[in-house]
Design a protein around this motif. Structure first.
Motif, PDB file in Angstrom:
ATOM      1  N   ARG A  40       0.838  -1.200   0.000  1.00  0.00           N
ATOM      2  CA  ARG A  40       0.000   0.000   0.000  1.00  0.00           C
ATOM      3  C   ARG A  40       0.874   1.250   0.000  1.00  0.00           C
ATOM      4  O   ARG A  40       2.027   1.228   0.441  1.00  0.00           O
ATOM      5  CB  ARG A  40      -0.929   0.014   1.211  1.00  0.00           C
ATOM      6  N   LEU A  41       0.305   2.333  -0.513  1.00  0.00           N
ATOM      7  CA  LEU A  41       0.965   3.634  -0.493  1.00  0.00           C
ATOM      8  C   LEU A  41       0.023   4.647   0.128  1.00  0.00           C
ATOM      9  O   LEU A  41      -1.142   4.746  -0.276  1.00  0.00           O
ATOM     10  CB  LEU A  41       1.372   4.064  -1.898  1.00  0.00           C
ATOM     11  N   VAL A  97       7.978   9.081  -8.834  1.00  0.00           N
ATOM     12  CA  VAL A  97       6.564   8.818  -8.586  1.00  0.00           C
ATOM     13  C   VAL A  97       6.115   7.566  -9.335  1.00  0.00           C
ATOM     14  O   VAL A  97       5.418   6.703  -8.797  1.00  0.00           O
ATOM     15  CB  VAL A  97       5.708  10.034  -9.008  1.00  0.00           C
ATOM     16  N   ARG A  98       6.543   7.438 -10.595  1.00  0.00           N
ATOM     17  CA  ARG A  98       6.205   6.272 -11.404  1.00  0.00           C
ATOM     18  C   ARG A  98       6.772   4.995 -10.791  1.00  0.00           C
ATOM     19  O   ARG A  98       6.107   3.960 -10.745  1.00  0.00           O
ATOM     20  CB  ARG A  98       6.729   6.474 -12.827  1.00  0.00           C
ATOM     21  N   LEU A  99       8.008   5.057 -10.291  1.00  0.00           N
ATOM     22  CA  LEU A  99       8.649   3.881  -9.697  1.00  0.00           C
ATOM     23  C   LEU A  99       7.833   3.347  -8.526  1.00  0.00           C
ATOM     24  O   LEU A  99       7.547   2.147  -8.455  1.00  0.00           O
ATOM     25  CB  LEU A  99      10.058   4.244  -9.219  1.00  0.00           C
ATOM     26  N   PHE A 100       7.430   4.218  -7.613  1.00  0.00           N
ATOM     27  CA  PHE A 100       6.687   3.746  -6.446  1.00  0.00           C
ATOM     28  C   PHE A 100       5.276   3.309  -6.819  1.00  0.00           C
ATOM     29  O   PHE A 100       4.715   2.401  -6.191  1.00  0.00           O
ATOM     30  CB  PHE A 100       6.669   4.815  -5.353  1.00  0.00           C
ATOM     31  N   THR A 101       4.717   3.910  -7.848  1.00  0.00           N
ATOM     32  CA  THR A 101       3.422   3.425  -8.343  1.00  0.00           C
ATOM     33  C   THR A 101       3.555   2.001  -8.848  1.00  0.00           C
ATOM     34  O   THR A 101       2.741   1.126  -8.525  1.00  0.00           O
ATOM     35  CB  THR A 101       2.906   4.345  -9.464  1.00  0.00           C
ATOM     36  N   GLU A 143      -3.270   6.526  -9.898  1.00  0.00           N
ATOM     37  CA  GLU A 143      -3.388   5.351 -10.760  1.00  0.00           C
ATOM     38  C   GLU A 143      -3.612   4.086  -9.947  1.00  0.00           C
ATOM     39  O   GLU A 143      -4.160   3.103 -10.438  1.00  0.00           O
ATOM     40  CB  GLU A 143      -2.118   5.171 -11.590  1.00  0.00           C
ATOM     41  N   LEU A 144      -3.174   4.094  -8.703  1.00  0.00           N
ATOM     42  CA  LEU A 144      -3.340   2.919  -7.849  1.00  0.00           C
ATOM     43  C   LEU A 144      -4.807   2.734  -7.504  1.00  0.00           C
ATOM     44  O   LEU A 144      -5.568   3.693  -7.396  1.00  0.00           O
ATOM     45  CB  LEU A 144      -2.519   3.088  -6.569  1.00  0.00           C
ATOM     46  N   ASP A 145      -5.198   1.473  -7.308  1.00  0.00           N
ATOM     47  CA  ASP A 145      -6.600   1.222  -6.967  1.00  0.00           C
ATOM     48  C   ASP A 145      -6.853   1.525  -5.498  1.00  0.00           C
ATOM     49  O   ASP A 145      -5.923   1.708  -4.701  1.00  0.00           O
ATOM     50  CB  ASP A 145      -7.002  -0.217  -7.299  1.00  0.00           C
TER      51      ASP A 145
END
Length: 863
Positions: free
Chosen positions: A376-377, A501-505, A532-534
């Protein structure tokens, strides 16, 4: 299911050898042969070895010191499962000779279904397998890589074994660490529709022969039910196994033919593939479920399997030991250079006031964090001064105590520090911190695979290779990580921040990852978004819109106002008025909240007019913005201290990293020498060093800076990033201040510090009469560190020398990027070549060089 159901029991109705099968003792005996249970080594004769090397062209010099372990399926046998109708046991008769030096084992377990008294299950088979492997891998054999070949239900037994070795029983960890690859032959990862017929058959037999079953055993319907399509037990086993797949090669082979009398393939495309990244999917032409595990000759199907085995064996035993040493050396240097960063920052950040921010633990994302099994983020946003940094440090200190987190990483970006706002430095620090906990648990081949695409040592200073390392670490069970990044908005804007940001996504989205928890705090900038994450893996908390933040702010104002009026008792009658004015200013849009409260209280405390009218005027004139507060504080500095304040603020804002007070004091002593152009001596150095710099700074700069830590390890920094933006708007967003009133800092200061660093690098402690500016050096015959010279590469260092070692050339590069005086930069380059570069002629070979050390021309301009 597997070799007995269709290849033996049903096909040809079990009569005669026929074209596709043969009768086995296990078909008619109520129990399999017990001598085949356990881990059976396969051995062939020397004559067969010589003959097969001629056939396959295997080079006599080839040697593959790996262990290959085969697992049969339900109702199978350690030998019969793998034996073709012509008697060829390919594991022994082909594989041993095609992979010289390999040890090949066949694991047998009692997976009988019909008329049996066996009670074993997947768990017991897996534990027996692990114990057998452990006993076969003693001494030097412990470091042999392992490759598994699993047929049908044997794949499920292995998956359970890997889960046990990784998650529950550390005595078998060696099996997981040295597992290099797994070949699955028609393994039903999601169950199989083909189990319906044998399950029905076992039910009929049990019903029709209840008395017979008491004497010769029952039919094990429950064992077959495990293989039902989408069985719950399989789903959980697969989820656990996916978490433990890091650095294990997977090749899934599937049958192409329908097995009579079934109407479809026993294991089809849906059930036979795991779906993990990098999985090899291969179809074996002409094979049904009963023949996918047998080869009469070295045909195309066998060669497909052999090709993958040879590839893995070569990679497993062929890794370069030098490469492993290089990786470990680079990681060691990373730890050395970054280990103090998070500690220094966490010490310097104030603790939250008691009772504040407690509400956040009940917000989505935090509420069930201790039990969460998936990644999770959590993105926390808020305007400057609302307490994000205090919250970030507090959360990290508390959450890192949770047992679930095996590795922890914290990073606080700083827009005022070039070394702490670069995206690659964020990753570099995280790699150092994560590997402090996990690197010693990795085998050599796991380490080389993780760093496969990383050019050394330069790869540790560039974004893409570091991003690859972080992503791979997040797939490893040794790195169940907590990662907290504070002030991501202060990371350099542009392509690299977007890539971060893209990497952690992608890390949170990736399948097969272990549970990673990432907490990111930033201002609410449009280009820092993880939407973008659900909804199951992304949680956003907006501090500016939280009602509980207003409650925290009220409590914070009350505490600070009460503390103030107890100190300045004359303001007692105005207590409620002061509270109202400060609270209203602090809760306004973009006001700074907690920071605003502290600064307003300080302005009141600095007031010198204690008359009723004077106090009332002071209260009425309290500023509404942080910018005006900074302006008033600066204008309030005594005129006699203005030059000193300007000089010290330039030092604090220009130095890299968390600055120790004693490091700054030592730097000021070096600066005094550089300006004096006099003789250098220890006594003179001590006389020039400030003895109580922390008090000097607090007296002059007041609330613009913050001193933290204990007396032995004090750190100095500006109170907030907005202070940097006020004094140096080109390095941040310009604040709303009349430009004419904005204080100006000293110019060309990066190259000024770089020059002082040169002095710190070559300054001796005892007798030396040469001129260091002309590159004079001690005789080559002197042995360090016994000579009078104590260079930066030795252990006995003064505080500023340690800083100079790693930051000297960074300041030179920063001077170039900031457009500072080219004349001074050129003078520095000459000075550097005459002094520090000469060290390579008399510095001992074992001394550790700084990361920027090079012998190539033009290296000063190559960052």
């Amino acid at each position: 299911m597997s070799d007995s159901f269709f290849a033996r029991f049903i096909r040809r109705k079990g009569k005669g050898k026929g074209k596709a099968g043969r009768n086995d003792a296990s078909n008619t005996s109520p129990e399999p042969r017990q001598k085949t249970f356990g881990l059976n080594p396969l051995i062939s004769t020397a004559a067969e070895t010589q003959q097969d090397q001629v056939v396959t062209g295997a080079a006599a010099s080839e040697n593959f010191p790996v262990d290959i372990i085969a697992l049969h399926g339900i109702t199978g046998d350690a030998f019969d499962t793998w034996t073709a109708p012509n008697g060829v046991l390919w594991l022994r008769d082909f594989l041993l000779h095609d992979l010289p030096g390999a040890r090949v084992f066949s694991y047998g377990y009692d997976a009988s279904v019909f008329f049996t008294k066996a009670t074993g299950d997947i768990d017991s088979y897996a534990r027996t397998l692990l114990e057998g492997i452990k006993q076969k891998r003693l001494g030097q054999n412990r470091t042999r890589s392992i490759i598994f070949i699993c047929y049908s239900m044997g794949g499920l037994v292995l998956k359970r074994a890997i889960n046990i070795a990784t998650l529950t029983d550390s005595i078998y960890r060696n099996v997981r660490e040295y597992c290099y690859g797994i070949i699955f032959l028609s393994t039903p990862h999601r169950g199989s529709t083909g189990t319906s017929f044998p399950k029905l058959l076992t039910g009929v037999v049990n019903l029709a022969t209840p008395i017979l079953s008491r004497f010769i055993g029952r039919n094990r319907k429950e064992l077959i039910e495990l293989l039902d399509k989408d069985a719950p037990g399989l789903e959980q086993m697969s989820l656990d196994f996916s978490d433990n797949l890091f650095n294990i090669g997977i090749a899934s082979f599937v049958e192409e033919m329908i097995t009579t009398p079934a109407r479809d393939r026993i294991v089809d495309d849906h059930t036979s593939f795991i779906g993990s990244p990098g999985e090899r999917r291969v179809y074996l032409g002409g094979c049904d479920h009963g023949t996918v595990c047998r080869f009469e000759e070295r045909d195309n199907n066998y060669n497909l399997i052999l090709g993958i085995l040879r590839e893995w064996c070569n990679a497993a035993v062929g890794h370069d030991k030098t490469r492993v040493d290089e990786i470990q050396d680079c990681l060691k240097r990373l730890k050395t250079s970054h280990q103090a960063e998070p500690e220094a920052h966490l010490i310097s950040v104030a603790k939250p006031q008691n009772g504040t921010f407690e509400w956040i633990k009940n917000r989505p994302g935090f509420r069930d964090l201790s039990q969460a099994q998936s990644s999770r983020l959590i993105h926390v946003t808020g305007m400057p001064g609302c307490g994000k940094s205090v919250l970030a440090a507090s959360l990290f200190k508390e959450l890192k105590q949770l047992e679930k987190f095996k590795a922890k990483g914290f990073y606080a970006c700083n827009g005022g520090d070039a070394s702490r706002r670069a995206a690659q430095n964020v990753l570099s620090s995280l790699v150092a911190q994560l590997f402090i906990a996990g690197v010693e648990k990795l085998s050599d081949h796991q380490l080389t695979e993780m760093f496969e695409a990383v050019p050394l040592p330069v790869g540790f200073d560039t974004f893409d290779p570091l991003a690859e390392i972080v992503a791979r670490a997040c797939q490893c069970s040794h790195f169940k990580s907590l990662i907290v990044i504070d002030a991501l908005d202060e990371c350099d804007p542009g392509r690299d921040r977007e890539k971060l940001v893209r990497l952690f996504t992608e890390i949170i989205q990736a399948k097969g990852n272990v549970a990673i928890t990432a907490i990111v705090l930033s201002r609410p900038y449009w280009d820092i978004s993880f939407e973008e994450l659900d909804a199951r893996s992304y949680f956003h908390i907006d501090l500016d819109g939280e009602g509980d933040m207003q409650k925290d702010l009220r409590a914070f104002v009350e505490k600070n106002v009460d503390k103030f009026v107890s100190k300045r008792k004359g303001y007692g009658p105005f207590r409620d008025d002061i509270f109202t004015r400060i609270f209203n200013r602090a809760r306004g849009p973009q006001s700074g909240m907690f920071l605003m409260v502290e600064l307003l209280i300080d302005l009141l405390d600095r007031s010198t007019d204690s008359s009723l009218r004077g106090m009332r005027d002071t209260i009425d004139s309290l500023p509404n913005t942080l910018e005006i507060i900074y302006q008033r504080i600066w204008e309030g500095i005594d005129e006699s201290d203005q030059e000193y304040a300007r000089h010290m603020m330039t030092w604090i804002l220009t130095m890299f990293g968390s600055v120790k007070v004693d490091t700054l004091a030592d730097a000021l002593a070096h600066e005094a020498f550089l300006a004096s152009e006099g003789d250098i001596s220890d006594d003179a150095m001590e006389e020039a060093r400030p003895r109580d710099l922390a008090s000097d700074l607090k007296r002059v700069l007041g609330p613009l800076i913050r001193i933290s830590g204990d007396y032995e390890h004090q750190y100095v920094r500006v109170t907030h990033q907005t202070v940097k933006e006020y004094f140096m708007p080109s390095n941040g967003k310009p604040l709303d201040v009349v430009e004419a009133k904005r204080p100006s800092l000293e110019k060309d200061f990066h190259i000024h510090i770089a020059s002082i660093c040169v002095l710190g690098l070559v300054l001796y402690e005892r007798e030396f009469t040469g001129d260091w500016r002309n590159g004079d050096a001690p005789p080559v015959s002197l042995t360090l560190p016994l000579s009078g010279w104590t260079y930066i590469w030795k252990r006995e260092l003064t505080p500023f020398r340690a800083y100079a070692k790693y930051e000297c050339i960074k300041h030179r590069w920063a001077a170039r990027d900031a457009g500072e005086s080219q004349k001074e930069i050129d003078e520095f380059d000459i000075l550097f070549r005459r002094t520090v570069r000469q060290a390579e002629y008399w510095l001992d070979d074992t001394a550790e060089k700084p990361f920027w050390w090079s012998t190539e021309e033009g290296w000063l301009d190559d960052d």
